[in-house]
Motif scaffolding. Structure first.
Motif, PDB file in Angstrom:
ATOM      1  N   SER A 162       7.159 -10.844  -0.803  1.00 19.68           N
ATOM      2  CA  SER A 162       6.436 -12.427  -0.971  1.00 19.68           C
ATOM      3  C   SER A 162       7.526 -13.326  -0.197  1.00 19.68           C
ATOM      4  O   SER A 162       7.250 -14.559  -0.361  1.00 19.68           O
ATOM      5  N   GLU A 163       8.588 -12.993   0.371  1.00 18.84           N
ATOM      6  CA  GLU A 163       9.722 -13.696   0.853  1.00 18.84           C
ATOM      7  C   GLU A 163       9.191 -14.011   2.463  1.00 18.84           C
ATOM      8  O   GLU A 163       8.282 -13.382   2.978  1.00 18.84           O
ATOM      9  N   ALA A 164       9.999 -15.019   2.862  1.00 19.45           N
ATOM     10  CA  ALA A 164      10.160 -15.243   4.449  1.00 19.45           C
ATOM     11  C   ALA A 164      11.460 -14.987   4.829  1.00 19.45           C
ATOM     12  O   ALA A 164      12.512 -15.659   4.347  1.00 19.45           O
ATOM     13  N   LEU A 165      11.654 -13.834   5.448  1.00 20.10           N
ATOM     14  CA  LEU A 165      12.907 -13.350   5.768  1.00 20.10           C
ATOM     15  C   LEU A 165      13.347 -13.197   7.671  1.00 20.10           C
ATOM     16  O   LEU A 165      12.321 -13.150   8.162  1.00 20.10           O
ATOM     17  N   SER A 166      14.298 -13.538   7.634  1.00 20.07           N
ATOM     18  CA  SER A 166      14.912 -13.295   9.107  1.00 20.07           C
ATOM     19  C   SER A 166      15.112 -11.864   9.645  1.00 20.07           C
ATOM     20  O   SER A 166      15.053 -10.947   8.618  1.00 20.07           O
ATOM     21  N   CYS A 167      15.198 -11.566  10.780  1.00 20.48           N
ATOM     22  CA  CYS A 167      15.302 -10.084  11.167  1.00 20.48           C
ATOM     23  C   CYS A 167      16.429  -9.466  10.391  1.00 20.48           C
ATOM     24  O   CYS A 167      16.475  -8.360  10.048  1.00 20.48           O
ATOM     25  N   SER A 192       2.088  -3.546   0.839  1.00 16.02           N
ATOM     26  CA  SER A 192       3.218  -3.431   0.222  1.00 16.02           C
ATOM     27  C   SER A 192       3.071  -2.514  -1.047  1.00 16.02           C
ATOM     28  O   SER A 192       2.096  -2.664  -1.763  1.00 16.02           O
ATOM     29  N   LYS A 193       4.083  -1.683  -1.236  1.00 13.78           N
ATOM     30  CA  LYS A 193       4.172  -0.771  -2.168  1.00 13.78           C
ATOM     31  C   LYS A 193       4.056  -1.414  -3.717  1.00 13.78           C
ATOM     32  O   LYS A 193       3.779  -0.997  -4.821  1.00 13.78           O
ATOM     33  N   GLU A 194       4.288  -2.765  -3.914  1.00 15.61           N
ATOM     34  CA  GLU A 194       4.366  -3.512  -5.088  1.00 15.61           C
ATOM     35  C   GLU A 194       3.070  -3.854  -5.338  1.00 15.61           C
ATOM     36  O   GLU A 194       2.680  -4.369  -6.528  1.00 15.61           O
ATOM     37  N   SER A 195       2.071  -3.646  -4.581  1.00 15.42           N
ATOM     38  CA  SER A 195       0.612  -4.160  -4.834  1.00 15.42           C
ATOM     39  C   SER A 195      -0.301  -2.913  -5.405  1.00 15.42           C
ATOM     40  O   SER A 195      -0.155  -1.462  -5.011  1.00 15.42           O
ATOM     41  N   PRO A 196      -0.854  -3.105  -6.441  1.00 21.57           N
ATOM     42  CA  PRO A 196      -1.868  -2.007  -6.873  1.00 21.57           C
ATOM     43  C   PRO A 196      -2.772  -1.568  -6.008  1.00 21.57           C
ATOM     44  O   PRO A 196      -3.441  -0.645  -6.239  1.00 21.57           O
ATOM     45  N   MET A 204      -5.523  10.183  -1.402  1.00 19.87           N
ATOM     46  CA  MET A 204      -6.851  10.435  -2.069  1.00 19.87           C
ATOM     47  C   MET A 204      -6.824   9.515  -3.269  1.00 19.87           C
ATOM     48  O   MET A 204      -7.748   8.903  -3.761  1.00 19.87           O
ATOM     49  N   PHE A 205      -5.666   9.284  -3.935  1.00 16.94           N
ATOM     50  CA  PHE A 205      -5.500   8.570  -5.035  1.00 16.94           C
ATOM     51  C   PHE A 205      -5.921   6.951  -4.723  1.00 16.94           C
ATOM     52  O   PHE A 205      -6.834   6.292  -5.195  1.00 16.94           O
ATOM     53  N   ASN A 206      -5.439   6.530  -3.468  1.00 15.82           N
ATOM     54  CA  ASN A 206      -5.751   5.016  -3.175  1.00 15.82           C
ATOM     55  C   ASN A 206      -7.205   4.901  -2.870  1.00 15.82           C
ATOM     56  O   ASN A 206      -7.957   4.133  -3.257  1.00 15.82           O
ATOM     57  N   ILE A 207      -8.005   6.001  -2.137  1.00 18.99           N
ATOM     58  CA  ILE A 207      -9.402   5.998  -1.932  1.00 18.99           C
ATOM     59  C   ILE A 207     -10.178   5.833  -3.424  1.00 18.99           C
ATOM     60  O   ILE A 207     -10.950   5.159  -3.682  1.00 18.99           O
TER      61      ILE A 207
END
Length: 180
Positions: free
Chosen positions: A38-43, A88-92, A141-144
């Motif tokens: 959720s940040e704003a980051l430079s390259c 993002s892997k942080e999201s359910p 398959m879990f995601n779906i």
């Protein structure tokens, strides 16, 4: 049924669509969206987490921005809401495993002409050939399943059922929700 109006523009758009697909796949494979969070980051800040070639990373970040998956503001990159929600892997609601499963399937699709000419398969079975592919398939398959199983399990009356068979449900997501 209305037929699609094929024309030079639509044919060339379809022919070149792979660059969008490959850009998405690379962003997910390198875990760009989780690294940014959720940040704003430079390259440079993103690269401290990823440790990849800076020139290549810059091109990828700009391409993801062109796809509106990232938002570029000056020299900072942030996730768009859909990227933060689904990539993002942080999201359910993370869909990256299914996207990686699709990435692993590309090998056979880009060799389709060879398979047709020779009449035989061009790759091993993608889903179980190595740990990364197996995880991508099962977690995809879990995601779906997670998109449908919680709601469906509340809609179905299974009170008279004594046994349930989970046939082809990936990692058992539907069966778990039905049992709950």
């Amino acid at each position: 049924m209305e037929s699609f109006n094929w024309n030079p523009g639509s044919l060339l758009e379809m022919s070149g669509y792979y660059w969008k697909t490959c850009t998405l796949h690379t962003g997910v494979k390198l875990d760009i969206f989780t690294a940014i969070g959720s940040e704003a980051l430079s390259c440079n800040e993103i690269n401290k987490k990823l440790k990849v070639d800076k020139r290549g990373l810059t091109m990828l970040l700009n391409s993801l921005s062109a796809l509106e998956l990232l938002v570029k503001d000056g020299k900072k990159y942030s996730n768009s809401l859909p990227a933060l929600t689904f990539l993002s892997k942080e999201s359910p609601q993370y869909l990256g495993f299914m996207i990686m499963h699709h990435h692993h399937l590309m090998e056979s699709w880009h060799k389709m002409d060879k398979a047709i000419i020779e009449g035989k398969q061009t790759r091993r079975r993608s889903s179980f050939s190595d740990e990364e592919r197996r995880e991508s398939f099962l977690m995809g398959m879990f995601n779906i399943g997670m998109a449908a199983a919680p709601g469906l399990s509340k809609e179905l009356d299974l009170s008279g059922c004594k046994r349930l068979l989970d046939f082809g449900g990936g990692p058992g997501t539907f069966a778990i929700h039905f049992c709950l």
